[in-house]
Motif scaffolding. Structure first.
Motif, PDB file in Angstrom:
ATOM      1  N   ASP A  22     -12.999  -5.158   1.640  1.00  0.00           N
ATOM      2  CA  ASP A  22     -13.025  -3.859   2.290  1.00  0.00           C
ATOM      3  C   ASP A  22     -11.655  -3.218   2.061  1.00  0.00           C
ATOM      4  O   ASP A  22     -10.630  -3.837   2.371  1.00  0.00           O
ATOM      5  CB  ASP A  22     -13.296  -4.040   3.786  1.00  0.00           C
ATOM      6  N   PRO A  23     -11.575  -2.001   1.519  1.00  0.00           N
ATOM      7  CA  PRO A  23     -10.266  -1.423   1.196  1.00  0.00           C
ATOM      8  C   PRO A  23      -9.429  -1.058   2.424  1.00  0.00           C
ATOM      9  O   PRO A  23      -8.208  -0.955   2.312  1.00  0.00           O
ATOM     10  CB  PRO A  23     -10.615  -0.167   0.385  1.00  0.00           C
ATOM     11  N   ASP A  24     -10.065  -0.891   3.573  1.00  0.00           N
ATOM     12  CA  ASP A  24      -9.308  -0.539   4.777  1.00  0.00           C
ATOM     13  C   ASP A  24      -8.742  -1.761   5.491  1.00  0.00           C
ATOM     14  O   ASP A  24      -7.594  -1.765   5.923  1.00  0.00           O
ATOM     15  CB  ASP A  24     -10.186   0.260   5.744  1.00  0.00           C
ATOM     16  N   THR A  25      -9.548  -2.816   5.596  1.00  0.00           N
ATOM     17  CA  THR A  25      -9.122  -4.013   6.332  1.00  0.00           C
ATOM     18  C   THR A  25      -8.628  -5.123   5.418  1.00  0.00           C
ATOM     19  O   THR A  25      -7.992  -6.061   5.881  1.00  0.00           O
ATOM     20  CB  THR A  25     -10.286  -4.569   7.162  1.00  0.00           C
ATOM     21  N   THR A  72     -16.210   1.816  -3.630  1.00  0.00           N
ATOM     22  CA  THR A  72     -16.536   1.389  -2.275  1.00  0.00           C
ATOM     23  C   THR A  72     -15.667   0.219  -1.829  1.00  0.00           C
ATOM     24  O   THR A  72     -15.129   0.226  -0.736  1.00  0.00           O
ATOM     25  CB  THR A  72     -18.020   0.966  -2.181  1.00  0.00           C
ATOM     26  N   LYS A 104       3.317   2.708   2.658  1.00  0.00           N
ATOM     27  CA  LYS A 104       2.603   2.882   3.920  1.00  0.00           C
ATOM     28  C   LYS A 104       2.567   1.595   4.727  1.00  0.00           C
ATOM     29  O   LYS A 104       2.732   1.605   5.936  1.00  0.00           O
ATOM     30  CB  LYS A 104       1.171   3.351   3.658  1.00  0.00           C
ATOM     31  N   HIS A 152     -11.788  -1.435  -8.537  1.00  0.00           N
ATOM     32  CA  HIS A 152     -12.637  -0.970  -7.433  1.00  0.00           C
ATOM     33  C   HIS A 152     -13.867  -0.286  -8.012  1.00  0.00           C
ATOM     34  O   HIS A 152     -13.861   0.186  -9.151  1.00  0.00           O
ATOM     35  CB  HIS A 152     -11.881  -0.016  -6.510  1.00  0.00           C
ATOM     36  N   VAL A 166       0.862  -1.174   0.000  1.00  0.00           N
ATOM     37  CA  VAL A 166       0.000   0.000   0.000  1.00  0.00           C
ATOM     38  C   VAL A 166       0.899   1.225   0.000  1.00  0.00           C
ATOM     39  O   VAL A 166       1.740   1.385   0.889  1.00  0.00           O
ATOM     40  CB  VAL A 166      -0.935   0.025   1.235  1.00  0.00           C
ATOM     41  N   ASP A 221       1.271   5.578  -0.494  1.00  0.00           N
ATOM     42  CA  ASP A 221       0.605   6.868  -0.390  1.00  0.00           C
ATOM     43  C   ASP A 221       0.492   7.443  -1.799  1.00  0.00           C
ATOM     44  O   ASP A 221       1.493   7.574  -2.504  1.00  0.00           O
ATOM     45  CB  ASP A 221       1.433   7.798   0.510  1.00  0.00           C
TER      46      ASP A 221
END
Length: 154
Positions: free
Chosen positions: A44-47, A29, A12, A26, A3, A5
């Motif tokens: 889920d893009p965050d987790t 969402t 990151k 993507h 990942v 920045d």
């Protein structure tokens, strides 16, 4: 996986993914990933946890070897590895809605021994054109999408 920045390209974080990574796109969402099977996973893009999955199916059954992915106007476009076509998939159901036959791109020595296969998809939303290329292709094709008969998939 890695990942970065988007502003400065600094790393990151890294993460592990338990499947092969053949394609990713993507819908604004969730991340949508392929692993060469008929299954598309929605993460889920965050987790990076899987939130759902669909099996891509056409009239003949599962559509396997889903490779490079691109999200285009509510549909998932997927290059089908080592073929000359792109599957157009309904992300809600996994149903094959249509397919793009790109048999004529390109001919000759670029396709020698199946190394030069169709393998790259991008979408120019402003001009509503699809950009395609392949492994070891020396060119990028810009394609205007038109609708013929949406009721049948062959």
């Amino acid at each position: 996986g890695f990942v970065f920045d988007a502003k400065n390209f600094q790393l990151k974080r890294t993460f592990r993914y338990s499947h092969e990574g053949w394609g990713i796109t993507h819908d604004g969402t969730v991340l949508i990933v392929s692993d060469g099977s008929a299954t598309l996973r929605f993460l889920d893009p965050d987790t990076l946890r899987e939130v759902r999955r669909v099996e891509v199916r056409g009239p003949g059954g599962p559509v396997t070897r889903l490779n490079e992915l691109e999200y285009v106007d509510g549909r998932i476009f997927a290059n089908v590895w080592q073929t000359d076509w792109i599957a157009v998939i309904d992300p809600a159901t996994g149903r094959l809605r249509s397919r793009l036959d790109l048999t004529g791109l390109p001919a000759g020595p670029v396709r020698k021994e199946n190394i030069g296969v169709l393998n790259g998809i991008a979408y120019d939303a402003r001009n509503k054109h699809l950009l395609v290329t392949g492994k070891f292709w020396p060119v990028l094709y810009e394609i205007e999408l038109t609708v013929r008969n949406q009721s049948q998939v062959k």
